[in-house]
Design an enzyme around this catalytic site. Structure first.
Site, mmCIF file in Angstrom:
data_model
loop_
_atom_site.group_PDB
_atom_site.id
_atom_site.type_symbol
_atom_site.label_atom_id
_atom_site.label_comp_id
_atom_site.label_asym_id
_atom_site.label_seq_id
_atom_site.Cartn_x
_atom_site.Cartn_y
_atom_site.Cartn_z
ATOM 1 N N ASP A 1 98.533 52.166 132.020
ATOM 2 C CA ASP A 1 98.849 50.733 131.955
ATOM 3 C C ASP A 1 98.182 50.001 133.114
ATOM 4 O OD1 ASP A 1 100.091 48.515 130.791
ATOM 5 O OD2 ASP A 1 101.802 48.642 132.147
ATOM 6 N N GLU B 1 97.724 36.643 120.726
ATOM 7 C CA GLU B 1 96.587 37.237 120.030
ATOM 8 C C GLU B 1 96.918 38.695 119.715
ATOM 9 O OE1 GLU B 1 93.006 37.232 122.450
ATOM 10 O OE2 GLU B 1 94.177 37.201 124.274
#
Length: 364
Positions: A277, A354
């Protein structure tokens, strides 16, 4: 003190003569006690600026442009504390007048909400492909510079507190979809497993993992200030797992992950899952020259080396629209120290506005 910037556009089917169009509009500005300055356009239509000179309207600035190719634009600027009703009235009058003057020649009228410029709380953040998105940010909750990055947490009415690192929107309290996707969207079983998280300073992945009773989760994040900020202001994401650096089944190491990964490789330590991450796939189209691509390749290679033969490497990618970046990333997967297979999933992350791509990688 913030500025409101209004726009009004008229797209025409044919160009108009500014000499016959503009005079009918001037009275509208004059009624608002605005003085006109005409600017030279070298025969390409009309460009005039109008400034309010009355004390109560001293902040107002208007720009009227009649373009020679068939477009009429009006820009109006005022301060946020100015009389908004007065501004709306001016724009309404201009729109009505232009409709009458340009009757039969208008193909589209577009009037946008005001763009707020210079506000204390920034509400505008671009998508990865350069589209501007306006958020409902209404409060700066936290800001500090660490040794590594600028850290902001802004409050959004829709998305909750939102972590922004170096002006890049990372994660909002609403974004459980991101956390679940980077963990495999429920397809993986973490019970009794050894898991390594690279980054993840917001605590979201760790919080969700400990619910599944893993054997041990090791989280490596370089920035203690991110952890401290999220512990206090992003509890909707991290719960209480950041309150302590150690728990029954996890440990948080505030260290640079690269030397730790190299140490794990030397020791022969392996994990059932590595969840990266740290950063999105770079947008740069020059992976051989870009330092971010070099870092990504290094992390990929080290992660695969500490992965158990039957384990998986899980990571975010980038926006679905960034097809070339995603293609280049998939090329990098073919250049690792051992052959790998991969799958990908597209997920809608609420605050990103998005579609976002996530990868699952395994040794062949």
């Amino acid at each position: 003190m913030a500025l409101r910037h209004y726009t009004l556009d008229f797209k025409l089917s044919a160009a108009v003569d500014s000499a016959s169009t503009v005079p009918d509009l001037l009275s509208i500005f004059h009624e608002q006690e605005m003085t006109e300055t005409v600017h030279e356009t070298n025969g390409h239509g009309y460009l005039g600026t109008f400034v309010a000179r009355m004390a109560g309207k001293r902040h107002m600035l208007a720009i009227l442009r009649v373009h020679s190719h068939g477009l009429v634009t009006v820009d109006l600027q005022c301060y946020e504390e100015d009389d908004i009703a007065q501004v709306d009235n001016l724009l309404n009058t201009l729109e009505s007048k232009l409709k009458a003057i340009l009757n039969g020649n208008i193909t589209r009228i577009k009037r946008l909400p005001a763009l707020i410029r210079g506000a204390e709380v920034d509400r505008y953040w671009p998508t990865t492909d350069g589209r501007l998105v306006e958020y409902d940010m209404d409060q700066l909750v936290y800001e500090e510079d660490s040794a590594f990055q600028n850290i902001k947490i802004l409050h959004s009415q829709q998305y909750g507190n939102t972590l922004i690192l170096d002006n890049d929107l990372n994660l909002a309290e609403s974004d459980l979809a991101y956390t679940l996707a980077i963990m495999g969207s429920g397809r993986e079983n973490y019970t009794g497993k050894e898991v390594l998280i690279l980054g993840g300073g917001d605590g979201g992945i760790l919080f969700e993992l400990v619910k599944q009773k893993p054997k041990m989760v090791t989280m490596l994040d370089i920035d203690q200030k991110v952890i401290d900020a999220c512990k206090k202001y992003m509890r909707g994401t991290c719960g209480n797992v950041l309150d302590n650096l150690e728990g029954d089944c996890y440990q948080i190491l505030v260290e640079d992950c690269v030397p730790v990964l190299k140490k794990y490789v030397q020791e022969g330590k392996t994990f059932d899952y590595v969840i990266n991450d740290l950063t999105a796939i770079p947008i740069s189209m020059e992976p051989e020259e870009d330092s971010t691509w070099e870092f990504l390749r290094l992390i990929l290679d080290l992660s695969i080396k500490v992965l158990h033969p039957s384990g998986k490497y899980l990571t975010q990618g980038n926006a679905e629209n960034m097809k070339e970046s995603l293609r280049l990333y998939e090329e990098q997967l073919g250049k690792l120290s051992c052959p790998v297979g991969f799958s990908k999933e597209v997920v809608c992350v609420p605050s990103y506005m998005e579609q976002w791509v996530f990868y699952s990688v395994w040794k062949k």
